[in-house]
Write a protein that holds these residues in place. Sequence first.
Motif, PDB file in Angstrom:
ATOM      1  N   VAL A 214      -0.160  -2.694   6.171  1.00 35.56           N
ATOM      2  CA  VAL A 214      -0.945  -2.374   7.367  1.00 35.56           C
ATOM      3  C   VAL A 214      -1.559  -3.676   7.855  1.00 35.56           C
ATOM      4  O   VAL A 214      -2.478  -4.201   7.225  1.00 35.56           O
ATOM      5  CB  VAL A 214      -2.046  -1.338   7.075  1.00 35.56           C
ATOM      6  CG1 VAL A 214      -2.877  -1.069   8.335  1.00 35.56           C
ATOM      7  CG2 VAL A 214      -1.460  -0.039   6.538  1.00 35.56           C
ATOM      8  N   ARG A 272       6.674   3.468   8.597  1.00 40.25           N
ATOM      9  CA  ARG A 272       6.027   3.084   9.861  1.00 40.25           C
ATOM     10  C   ARG A 272       6.960   3.475  10.998  1.00 40.25           C
ATOM     11  O   ARG A 272       8.121   3.066  11.044  1.00 40.25           O
ATOM     12  CB  ARG A 272       5.740   1.588   9.896  1.00 40.25           C
ATOM     13  CG  ARG A 272       4.818   1.173  11.047  1.00 40.25           C
ATOM     14  CD  ARG A 272       4.353  -0.274  10.842  1.00 40.25           C
ATOM     15  NE  ARG A 272       3.341  -0.654  11.820  1.00 40.25           N
ATOM     16  CZ  ARG A 272       3.599  -1.344  12.932  1.00 40.25           C
ATOM     17  NH1 ARG A 272       4.842  -1.723  13.196  1.00 40.25           N
ATOM     18  NH2 ARG A 272       2.632  -1.664  13.760  1.00 40.25           N
ATOM     19  N   TYR A 278       2.072   5.896  11.410  1.00 37.51           N
ATOM     20  CA  TYR A 278       2.631   6.029  10.066  1.00 37.51           C
ATOM     21  C   TYR A 278       2.838   7.502   9.720  1.00 37.51           C
ATOM     22  O   TYR A 278       2.016   8.360  10.068  1.00 37.51           O
ATOM     23  CB  TYR A 278       1.689   5.407   9.020  1.00 37.51           C
ATOM     24  CG  TYR A 278       1.445   3.936   9.219  1.00 37.51           C
ATOM     25  CD1 TYR A 278       2.106   2.989   8.448  1.00 37.51           C
ATOM     26  CD2 TYR A 278       0.557   3.480  10.204  1.00 37.51           C
ATOM     27  CE1 TYR A 278       1.882   1.624   8.633  1.00 37.51           C
ATOM     28  CE2 TYR A 278       0.331   2.123  10.393  1.00 37.51           C
ATOM     29  CZ  TYR A 278       0.994   1.201   9.607  1.00 37.51           C
ATOM     30  OH  TYR A 278       0.772  -0.145   9.803  1.00 37.51           O
ATOM     31  N   GLY A 298      -2.658   3.983   9.413  1.00 38.57           N
ATOM     32  CA  GLY A 298      -2.172   3.705   8.076  1.00 38.57           C
ATOM     33  C   GLY A 298      -3.224   3.838   7.000  1.00 38.57           C
ATOM     34  O   GLY A 298      -2.917   3.668   5.808  1.00 38.57           O
TER      35      GLY A 298
END
Length: 365
Positions: A214, A272, A278, A298
């Motif tokens: 992330v 992703r 996500y 995320g």
Amino acid sequence: MRAIPGLLLSLLLLGGFSVRPSLPAARENSNPAHRQRPRFVLVAQYPTPVITVHSEGAAGNRYGFEGGRLLKLHGTYHLFTSEMAGDPIWVKMKLAHWESPDRIHWKRIATLYESSGEFQGKDPRAALWAPMPVYDQKEERWNLFYVAYSSEPDTKTEWRNNFAGTIWRAVSKASGPNGIDGPYQDVGIILQPDSQSEPWEGLQGTDSFFPYKVGTSWYGFYGSAKTEHIPITLWAVGLASAPALAGPWKRCAELNPLKIETVFAENPIVTRLDDGTYAAVYDSNVPNAIGYTWSADGVHWGAGEAINVQPQGTGKWADDVRTPLGLIPEGRNRFTVFYTGYQKPPGTKGMGTAGVGFATFELKQ
């Protein structure tokens, strides 16, 4: 790890069976569309398993396949999975690598690790589970994360078949994407039961781990359960974070446990999506289904939903759907989802054997 068949899991959770078992700031999306929760729909289910204990290369695998990750690299599908090789069941294990050019025809490439199968609680690597390959772009190496357990017979009040789980990290000896074939070398434990363990964690230790990036940081789903108490009231997951894939990994106590499910969630695997958000698929206790959840950043994950991968009909091959192995993007909002499932033909004693099958999902915004 959760190889427990659905009925047995329900009995454990309900108590009817006694022998088994400082946070970095989140990235904000400026585009409101990124906050719309997507929905996955089933497009097609492949009507048979594509790997079973009867497949070429599966000799010596007594009980089948459970958990791990499946990914696509340069047009080839790679399966890293736990093979329930022998007795004691769920203890004598192999971690294996398989490949396929087309999702249907598979070749076993290698045994990556094999557990000792020791069953007196003395070997912390008695049972090995859930191999998760993740590529480190910075180091140009594949990392392989997996779970190692101690094992001994259950008691009337505790499930000890797999306990005190620790997360090991191994690294491919060869550099670059083609290093995925291994061999891999252990470099150490990155997460385990210790003074930083949280109140919701229990005897099972850390039962799964999947890291994902992330921004410039890494996050990882991990799981645990209080298997020292039957009935087991919660099988949960939480987050850990690290500045690099190698660590150091620290639990995100401000967020844990995540409120994805109220009773059972295990082995989330994150993808992703094209819009920067996500999605994660995971093992749930909903019959014939897998679970999925979504996050805009995320870090903060919403409540999970179930999607049926085995509708009634001629294509329903699994008597008990188990663990999804990840979302594989195939283009035009289509994804392949491989999963494990148990088959128990009439007259079969015990739990049967577990195979690997797949379904096609479409992402709807």
